[in-house]
Design an enzyme around this catalytic site. Structure first.
Site, PDB file in Angstrom:
ATOM      1  N   HIS A   1       0.235   7.069   2.875  1.00 36.49           N
ATOM      2  CA  HIS A   1      -0.558   8.269   2.607  1.00 36.49           C
ATOM      3  C   HIS A   1      -0.386   9.264   3.747  1.00 36.49           C
ATOM      4  CE1 HIS A   1      -3.565   6.866   5.475  1.00 36.49           C
ATOM      5  NE2 HIS A   1      -3.363   5.681   4.961  1.00 36.49           N
TER       6      HIS A   1
ATOM      7  N   HIS B   1      -0.014   8.403   7.374  1.00 35.32           N
ATOM      8  CA  HIS B   1       1.200   7.832   7.961  1.00 35.32           C
ATOM      9  C   HIS B   1       2.184   8.895   8.424  1.00 35.32           C
ATOM     10  CE1 HIS B   1      -0.123   4.294   5.541  1.00 35.32           C
ATOM     11  NE2 HIS B   1       0.163   3.723   6.684  1.00 35.32           N
TER      12      HIS B   1
ATOM     13  N   LYS C   1       0.859  -1.197   0.000  1.00 34.17           N
ATOM     14  CA  LYS C   1       0.000   0.000   0.000  1.00 34.17           C
ATOM     15  C   LYS C   1       0.882   1.229   0.000  1.00 34.17           C
ATOM     16  CE  LYS C   1      -4.240  -1.411   2.203  1.00 34.17           C
ATOM     17  NZ  LYS C   1      -4.802  -1.619   3.526  1.00 34.17           N
TER      18      LYS C   1
END
Ligand code: ARG
Length: 574
Positions: free
Chosen positions: A135, A138, A132
């Site tokens: 984004h 984080h 993933k």
């Protein structure tokens, strides 16, 4: 004297109580900064002791003060006096000058200490998930964790970082299933993380329509758990490309390198042992549908499930294994999880259950929780596709900073490089300046403002001092002595500088980076008052000129050290 003032003060108080033969049960000495009109430090020990020994607090304060003065001999404090039961201290000029020289001598090392006595602190943050793209969500964990790591290291702890990568769970079965059915190795190789994420989202959407597909995913995960070579190889590939990607982000964000990337999968093999241990300690109950759990109802914490009814192990169980592994491997003094507030129940359960199993988790482990940063367009959510990738945010910060620099200082050499530093400062500082428990909205105009409590403003303050120092290069100066008279704005600025060491201790005591931001901002306000009051370069008296240049050099140094600890660069020109 190289000890921090707080330590000196602390020892002074302890010794004076010893000399006075005052017996007390327990005493935690609190040293605070009073209003600057009343002194530089204050302590409430007389008030606290008076209760314990049943004496008049003012009288007691008087006695302690006489002893303090005897011990200090005006080395450090020119005034020690009582005010409403508090004992107040005013730092002497001699000592202020000594400290000023210490800052100039120690430079980047100034305010380093051995407070931590090499005790191990394990800090877990930036827990990315395999396959993933990181984004904006984080970001908070990354910058808060990185700041704490830096300050703990600076204060003499053996601080260790770990990302605790999310690399295990049913979602990887689903991803494997997606790859096998709709994936294309060549496309993935070109842009691994985005493509894997696309596959996962595509199959998840199908699962919503056809839940049978989810079983397929679960079956693939089961195979992975049992060590099926094909699935194992795919999973390893996903992990590898993801770790490379995270490393790229780490560099982009200017985070210190991580010591460990022990993913959730690492703890897989330890889970059985944990279950055994809990069983032996009589902590495990079996639920109506066969699940295994620890009962925490008594503590209003519900049930903590370890193994689900279908036999799958849980996130909780992995965290128990993680704690026990860390305890054994690192023998930590503190075990810190920088994770958002949504998981606070999880950590409460974890620590309580560990306590029941005989581990001191309520003392040695901390959930450094944080609230949400949302964008003006709305919350940052992975599910709804309303995600702003970290990459996009960083790029935009750089572009916007470049525009501002083009406008303010078009002659600046290496503009691009400076814009990168200013952009990152804007993002990181905006995050760190908020009390970590609060929720807030990210606003470009605010974060990038060159005024107010922002990263670019602190950088600008630093660069402006360097501008003055460059002009001062050929000025004649002379050594000054202890008798030099200080203006109020000079004395105030100098006294504010002295607080830096103690602020750092408070940052790690409460795990609050915003204390440091606020301190730096206050420092810059004292600097502004000083600028309003004097014109550094026009001073004719060579001793005063020397003092002032030293004063602003030291201020720049403290700002630089402070920004470094926030994970922010200080360019000398911008
Ligand atoms: N990977 C997890 C998530 O995305 C966060 C991990 C937090 N750390 C922990 N030890 N549980 O929610």
């Amino acid at each position: 004297m190289n000890d921090s003032i707080k330590k000196y003060l602390h020892d002074l108080i302890i010794n004076s109580l010893k000399n006075l033969n005052i017996k007390f049960e327990t005493l935690s000495i609190q040293i605070t900064f009073p209003d600057s009109r009343f002194g530089d430090y204050a302590t409430n020990i007389a008030l606290i002791l008076a209760k314990q020994v049943k004496r008049n607090p003012l009288e007691l304060a008087g006695e302690i003060i006489v002893e303090l003065q005897k011990l200090d001999k005006k080395e450090c404090f020119e005034q020690i006096y009582e005010l409403k039961g508090f004992i107040n201290f005013r730092i002497s000029k001699k000592f202020l000058f000594e400290k000023l020289n210490q800052i100039l001598k120690q430079q980047n090392e100034y305010a380093k200490s051995d407070l931590g006595k090499k005790r191990t602190v394990l800090i877990e943050y930036f827990q990315n998930n395999v396959a993933k793209p990181p984004h904006v969500g984080h970001l908070r964990s990354a910058v808060i964790g990185d700041c704490l790591l830096r300050v703990f290291k600076f204060l003499g702890f053996n601080a260790i970082s770990d990302t605790h990568v999310g690399d295990w769970g049913t979602q990887f079965g689903i991803l494997i299933y997606a790859f096998k059915t709709i994936g294309d190795e060549e496309i993935i190789k070109k842009d691994p993380i985005n493509e894997l994420n696309r596959l996962y989202v595509a199959i998840s959407n199908k699962i919503e329509e056809d839940s049978y597909l989810k079983e397929k995913g679960k079956a693939e995960f089961k195979k992975l758990e049992l060590g099926d070579p094909e699935n194992r190889k795919l999973w390893q590939w996903f992990v590898e490309v993801s770790l490379n990607d995270f490393e790229r982000y780490r560099e982009l964000l200017g985070l210190l390198p991580f010591d460990y990337n022990l993913g959730e999968s690492f703890y897989e093999k330890l889970m059985f042992k944990v279950l055994e241990e809990f069983k032996q300690k009589g902590l495990i109950k079996q639920g109506e549908t066969g699940e295994l759990y620890i009962d925490l109802e008594k503590y209003k914490l519900g049930r903590c499930i370890l193994v689900k009814s279908d036999g799958a192990t849980t996130y909780h169980l992995r965290d128990f294994a993680t704690y026990m592994y860390r305890k054994e491997e690192f023998d930590f003094y503190k075990n810190i999880y920088v994770v958002d507030a949504r998981q606070s129940h999880h950590f409460k359960q974890l620590f309580k259950a560990l306590e029941l199993a005989g581990y001191p988790a309520l003392q040695d482990s901390v959930h450094v929780s944080f609230g949400f940063m949302s964008l003006p367009e709305g919350p940052i959510s992975t599910r709804k596709g309303n995600i702003v990738s970290l990459q996009k945010l960083i790029d935009e910060a750089e572009n916007r900073s470049l525009e501002i620099i083009e406008e303010k200082n078009p002659e600046l050499p290496n503009k691009q490089e400076v814009a990168k530093k200013v952009g990152l400062a804007a993002i990181k500082y905006f995050d760190l300046v908020h009390n970590r428990n609060s929720n807030f909205v990210f606003k470009w105009e605010k974060a990038l403002s060159f005024e107010g409590n922002t990263g670019p403003y602190m950088q600008y303050t630093y660069a402006r001092i360097h501008g003055i120092l460059r002009k001062a290069k050929n000025l004649e100066i002379e050594e000054f002595g202890e008798n030099l008279n200080l203006k109020e704005s000079e004395s105030d600025l100098l006294r504010k500088l002295m607080q830096f060491e103690q602020i750092l201790e408070e940052v790690i005591k409460d795990y609050m980076p915003n204390y440091l931001c606020n301190y730096l901002f206050e420092l810059s306000q004292y600097l502004n008052k000083f600028y309003q009051n004097v014109n550094v370069l026009k001073e004719k008296n060579k001793q005063i000129l020397n003092f002032r240049l030293k004063l602003i050099t030291a201020t720049a140094q403290v700002i630089k050290n402070g920004l470094y600890l926030l994970g922010i660069d200080s360019p000398e020109r911008m």
